[in-house]
Scaffold this active site. Structure first.
Site, PDB file in Angstrom:
ATOM      1  N   CYS A   1       0.855  -1.188   0.000  1.00 39.74           N
ATOM      2  CA  CYS A   1       0.000   0.000   0.000  1.00 39.74           C
ATOM      3  C   CYS A   1       0.889   1.234   0.000  1.00 39.74           C
ATOM      4  O   CYS A   1       1.868   1.293   0.756  1.00 39.74           O
ATOM      5  CB  CYS A   1      -0.883  -0.020   1.249  1.00 39.74           C
ATOM      6  SG  CYS A   1      -1.999   1.382   1.365  1.00 39.74           S
TER       7      CYS A   1
ATOM      8  N   HIS B   1      -9.011  -4.022  -2.120  1.00 38.45           N
ATOM      9  CA  HIS B   1      -8.057  -3.251  -1.308  1.00 38.45           C
ATOM     10  C   HIS B   1      -8.465  -1.767  -1.269  1.00 38.45           C
ATOM     11  O   HIS B   1      -8.527  -1.152  -0.197  1.00 38.45           O
ATOM     12  CB  HIS B   1      -6.648  -3.420  -1.902  1.00 38.45           C
ATOM     13  CG  HIS B   1      -5.584  -2.601  -1.244  1.00 38.45           C
ATOM     14  ND1 HIS B   1      -4.516  -3.155  -0.591  1.00 38.45           N
ATOM     15  CD2 HIS B   1      -5.402  -1.246  -1.157  1.00 38.45           C
ATOM     16  CE1 HIS B   1      -3.753  -2.178  -0.108  1.00 38.45           C
ATOM     17  NE2 HIS B   1      -4.255  -1.020  -0.450  1.00 38.45           N
ATOM     18  N   GLU B   2      -8.763  -1.221  -2.465  1.00 38.54           N
ATOM     19  CA  GLU B   2      -9.120   0.205  -2.535  1.00 38.54           C
ATOM     20  C   GLU B   2     -10.471   0.453  -1.868  1.00 38.54           C
ATOM     21  O   GLU B   2     -10.656   1.477  -1.187  1.00 38.54           O
ATOM     22  CB  GLU B   2      -9.137   0.694  -3.986  1.00 38.54           C
ATOM     23  CG  GLU B   2      -7.833   0.522  -4.766  1.00 38.54           C
ATOM     24  CD  GLU B   2      -6.604   1.047  -4.050  1.00 38.54           C
ATOM     25  OE1 GLU B   2      -6.738   1.979  -3.235  1.00 38.54           O
ATOM     26  OE2 GLU B   2      -5.508   0.511  -4.284  1.00 38.54           O
TER      27      GLU B   2
ATOM     28  N   HIS C   1     -10.221   1.035   1.727  1.00 39.05           N
ATOM     29  CA  HIS C   1      -9.762   2.384   2.110  1.00 39.05           C
ATOM     30  C   HIS C   1     -10.946   3.333   2.342  1.00 39.05           C
ATOM     31  O   HIS C   1     -10.856   4.255   3.158  1.00 39.05           O
ATOM     32  CB  HIS C   1      -8.868   2.986   1.032  1.00 39.05           C
ATOM     33  CG  HIS C   1      -7.426   2.566   1.122  1.00 39.05           C
ATOM     34  ND1 HIS C   1      -6.658   2.771   2.245  1.00 39.05           N
ATOM     35  CD2 HIS C   1      -6.603   1.959   0.218  1.00 39.05           C
ATOM     36  CE1 HIS C   1      -5.428   2.306   2.028  1.00 39.05           C
ATOM     37  NE2 HIS C   1      -5.368   1.807   0.818  1.00 39.05           N
TER      38      HIS C   1
HETATM   39 ZN    ZN Z   1      -3.712   0.942  -0.041  1.00 38.45          ZN
END
Ligand code: ZN
Length: 174
Positions: A101, A143-144, A147
């Site tokens: 990341c 993953h995004e 966030h």
């Molecule tokens: Zn990330």
């Protein structure tokens, strides 16, 4: 040329916030943010970047898979802005693979993710898109997406023994 944005690093509270929906696509500032995110993800050798990572707490990210120094084996795709993304459905199968990341430099962790996800998002032109993503691109999306909910990949690592440095990771993948 659009300048790169500064990346918020782990410990910055913005990375732990719930991001807010994007509602005004015609807003010039929003289009500029998308352009800057596109520039930043390339200049930082990322394969994805979410708005909270540049201290803009909106439900918006870029998925931009392509081989680079940090991910030599990534598949190639057109960088795509995804606004107000949702996961509609997902496979039962999960796969574990290494993630990094831009907000957690120098570290990789083995993260379980759904092998495929059916997703919906609004694109940069304001069109609603529905897509089935698999494998590495599905992983980037998840993953995004995390966030936007204040979650980082380290939260999903199952064992601290599955956290390694980027240097060791690059040795392993050859
Ligand atoms: Zn990330």
């Amino acid at each position: 040329m659009t300048e790169s944005l500064q990346i918020a690093q782990l410990g910055n509270p913005i990375l732990r916030q719930q991001a807010q929906s994007v509602d005004n696509l015609s807003d010039q500032k929003l289009q500029q943010l998308i352009d800057k995110l596109m520039t930043t993800v390339v200049s930082e050798s990322g394969v994805g970047i979410a708005a909270p990572q540049v201290s803009q707490s909106y439900r918006l990210f870029i998925v931009a898979s392509r081989p680079n120094l940090r991910y030599p084996h990534a598949p190639v795709m057109e960088p795509t802005a995804m606004l107000n993304p949702r996961i509609i459905a997902h496979s039962t199968e999960m796969v574990k693979d290494w993630e990094g990341c831009l907000s957690i430099p120098g570290i990789r962790g083995l993260v379980p993710r759904y092998r495929s996800v059916e997703v919906e998002y609004t694109d940069q032109e304001g069109q609603l898109q529905r897509q089935e993503l698999t494998d590495f691109v599905a992983r980037i999306f998840q993953h995004e997406y995390d966030h936007l909910d204040g979650i980082v990949f380290l939260d999903r690592v199952e064992s601290t023994q599955e956290i390694i440095t980027e240097q060791e990771y690059l040795k392993r993948i050859g």
